[in-house]
Structures are given as C-alpha cells and as structure tokens.
Design an enzyme around this catalytic site. Structure first.
Site, PDB file in Angstrom:
ATOM      1  N   THR A   2       0.834  -1.206   0.000  1.00  0.00           N
ATOM      2  CA  THR A   2       0.000   0.000   0.000  1.00  0.00           C
ATOM      3  C   THR A   2       0.865   1.251   0.000  1.00  0.00           C
ATOM      4  O   THR A   2       0.573   2.219  -0.716  1.00  0.00           O
ATOM      5  CB  THR A   2      -0.950   0.004   1.209  1.00  0.00           C
ATOM      6  OG1 THR A   2      -1.751  -1.194   1.185  1.00  0.00           O
ATOM      7  CG2 THR A   2      -1.871   1.205   1.169  1.00  0.00           C
TER       8      THR A   2
ATOM      9  N   LYS B 188      -7.955  -1.353  -5.304  1.00  0.00           N
ATOM     10  CA  LYS B 188      -7.712  -2.511  -4.449  1.00  0.00           C
ATOM     11  C   LYS B 188      -8.822  -3.511  -4.750  1.00  0.00           C
ATOM     12  O   LYS B 188      -9.898  -3.467  -4.145  1.00  0.00           O
ATOM     13  CB  LYS B 188      -7.740  -2.105  -2.972  1.00  0.00           C
ATOM     14  CG  LYS B 188      -7.456  -3.239  -2.001  1.00  0.00           C
ATOM     15  CD  LYS B 188      -5.985  -3.528  -1.863  1.00  0.00           C
ATOM     16  CE  LYS B 188      -5.734  -4.549  -0.738  1.00  0.00           C
ATOM     17  NZ  LYS B 188      -4.314  -4.861  -0.575  1.00  0.00           N
TER      18      LYS B 188
ATOM     19  N   GLY C 164      -2.520  -5.669  -5.393  1.00  0.00           N
ATOM     20  CA  GLY C 164      -2.976  -7.018  -5.111  1.00  0.00           C
ATOM     21  C   GLY C 164      -3.140  -7.253  -3.618  1.00  0.00           C
ATOM     22  O   GLY C 164      -2.743  -6.431  -2.785  1.00  0.00           O
ATOM     23  N   ALA C 165      -3.713  -8.391  -3.274  1.00  0.00           N
ATOM     24  CA  ALA C 165      -3.880  -8.790  -1.876  1.00  0.00           C
ATOM     25  C   ALA C 165      -2.785  -9.783  -1.514  1.00  0.00           C
ATOM     26  O   ALA C 165      -2.498 -10.714  -2.283  1.00  0.00           O
ATOM     27  CB  ALA C 165      -5.249  -9.421  -1.666  1.00  0.00           C
ATOM     28  N   GLY C 166      -2.145  -9.583  -0.370  1.00  0.00           N
ATOM     29  CA  GLY C 166      -1.135 -10.543   0.067  1.00  0.00           C
ATOM     30  C   GLY C 166       0.001 -10.687  -0.923  1.00  0.00           C
ATOM     31  O   GLY C 166       0.398  -9.738  -1.585  1.00  0.00           O
TER      32      GLY C 166
ATOM     33  N   ARG D 220      12.916  -1.604   3.512  1.00  0.00           N
ATOM     34  CA  ARG D 220      13.731  -2.164   4.597  1.00  0.00           C
ATOM     35  C   ARG D 220      12.888  -2.248   5.875  1.00  0.00           C
ATOM     36  O   ARG D 220      12.978  -1.399   6.765  1.00  0.00           O
ATOM     37  CB  ARG D 220      14.981  -1.321   4.789  1.00  0.00           C
ATOM     38  CG  ARG D 220      15.818  -1.226   3.514  1.00  0.00           C
ATOM     39  CD  ARG D 220      17.106  -0.466   3.741  1.00  0.00           C
ATOM     40  NE  ARG D 220      17.812  -0.246   2.490  1.00  0.00           N
ATOM     41  CZ  ARG D 220      19.124  -0.459   2.308  1.00  0.00           C
ATOM     42  NH1 ARG D 220      19.858  -0.905   3.298  1.00  0.00           N
ATOM     43  NH2 ARG D 220      19.685  -0.206   1.140  1.00  0.00           N
TER      44      ARG D 220
END
Length: 219
Positions: free
Chosen positions: A17, A38, A114-116, A174
């Site tokens: 996101t 989304k 995308g999701a995940g 990071r």
C-alpha cells in the site's frame, strides 16, 4: 490510452500500500487523472472501512464508486478465499476485470494493488496470479528486506514471468532494521531480478506516502 500497473509483494505486510500510494503521488505529477484500485480487500474497522482502500483513495485524484476501486470488500482479515467463504461470497475475476476497464476509461493511470503475495488464494481454484494475468498489466514487486527475502523475491519473479507478465520494476522496503547484510542482499537482488530498482526505502515507521521517494517511474 490509460496506463496501468499491478503491485504485488513478496509477502503480506511488506509495504504494497505504501508503494502503491507513493506511485500514485509520483504519477500525478505527469498525469491529471490517477486512480488506485484494491480489487480485493480483507479486514475492516468498526465502521466497515479498509485502511488500504482508504489510503489508495487519498492518494488518487479521481473519485469513483466503491464498486469500481474496491469491488470485493471482506470484513475478516483472513486469506481472501477463506474470508469470502465465511461471508458467503465468491470472488469473480471477470467482474474485477470489468471494474478495471471502467476505471481505465476514466483515468490516465491506474495502480492496482494485489492482496497478500502474488499467489494468494482468491478461491479454491484461482489466485492473485490469475487476477494479474487476466488484467495483463506490468507488475511492480515490493520486496520486504528481511531474512528470507531473496528466496521470496526470486520465486515471485519466476511466478510473474511464468504467467507471461513483465516485471516492470521492484521496490526495496527495509522493513527489518535488525537485518544483517542489507546492502549485500540488495546488491544480489539488483543483479538477479532483471528489472529496475524503482525505490530503496529505509526503515521508517509511520512514513507519509507523499514523501516516499521513487528513484524512477516504471515503464
């Protein structure tokens, strides 16, 4: 003609996101109409809102109906195929592709988050990779720099290419400040991923997406 990109990650919680919103802010400098999408969001607050969806809307400069920028909103923060089954719903890739087409007709640039991870299940038989392939967009990979990220990044790259999709670039985030040999890991990925590094973000909890710097925009 509208441009579009599909943002995926090496895992959940690696900064997709953040990356999608930063990309939208950067695109707005060159494109008057930019929309974040989304397609599938799992997990809502007490008011029925998903924080990723709200962040994408805040970074966009075109307002659209929720049925277009977030066709599938699921209450429980679970894998989409489980959350959908528990809600008595099904996730239809064809419907998402139609919604994307509507968005593309109203925008100069669309960023699809995308999701995940790339292969997250959307149903018993389809995954996020099937959705990405159906959309046919170039892919941006967010790599969460932590132990194990080399394997996750290379596996995801191979899965993207196996679907006939182009890896347009990747972002290093990071997320683990205690990770050893971060520069060596980053150097390896720069050599191996075969795509431009679009951004290298240090550990910065609570970062504002508008201030996240991109090294370059994706082609």
């Amino acid at each position: 003609m509208s441009r579009g990109w599909f943002v995926t990650g090496t895992d959940t919680g690696v900064g997709k996101t953040l990356a999608s919103c930063a990309l939208l802010h950067a695109l707005r400098a060159a494109h008057p109409r930019c929309i974040g999408m989304k397609p599938v969001a799992a997990g809502t607050d007490t008011q029925g809102h998903n924080e990723d969806v709200l962040a994408l809307r805040a970074a966009s400069n075109v307002a659209v109906p929720a049925t277009l920028d977030n066709p599938v909103l699921l209450a429980e923060p679970l894998s989409p195929h489980i959350a959908a089954a528990r809600a008595g719903r099904s996730i239809e890739i064809k419907a998402i592709v139609r919604a994307y087409g509507e968005l593309a007709s109203q925008a100069d640039a669309v960023v699809v988050e995308g999701a995940g991870g790339f292969l997250v299940p959307l149903s018993p038989n389809e995954t996020g990779a099937d959705l990405a392939a159906a959309l046919g967009l170039p892919v941006i990979l967010v790599v969460g720099l932590r132990l194990g990220c080399l394997n996750h990044a290379l596996l995801t790259r191979d899965a993207i290419q196996a679907r006939g999709l182009r890896l347009a670039g990747w972002i290093a985030n990071r997320i683990d400040p205690t990770m050893a040999e971060q520069e060596a890991n980053l150097a390896y990925l720069r050599e191996q991923l075969g795509a431009p590094l679009l951004a290298d973000w240090p550990w910065q909890p609570g970062a504002e997406t508008r201030g996240l710097r991109l090294l370059q925009l994706p082609d």
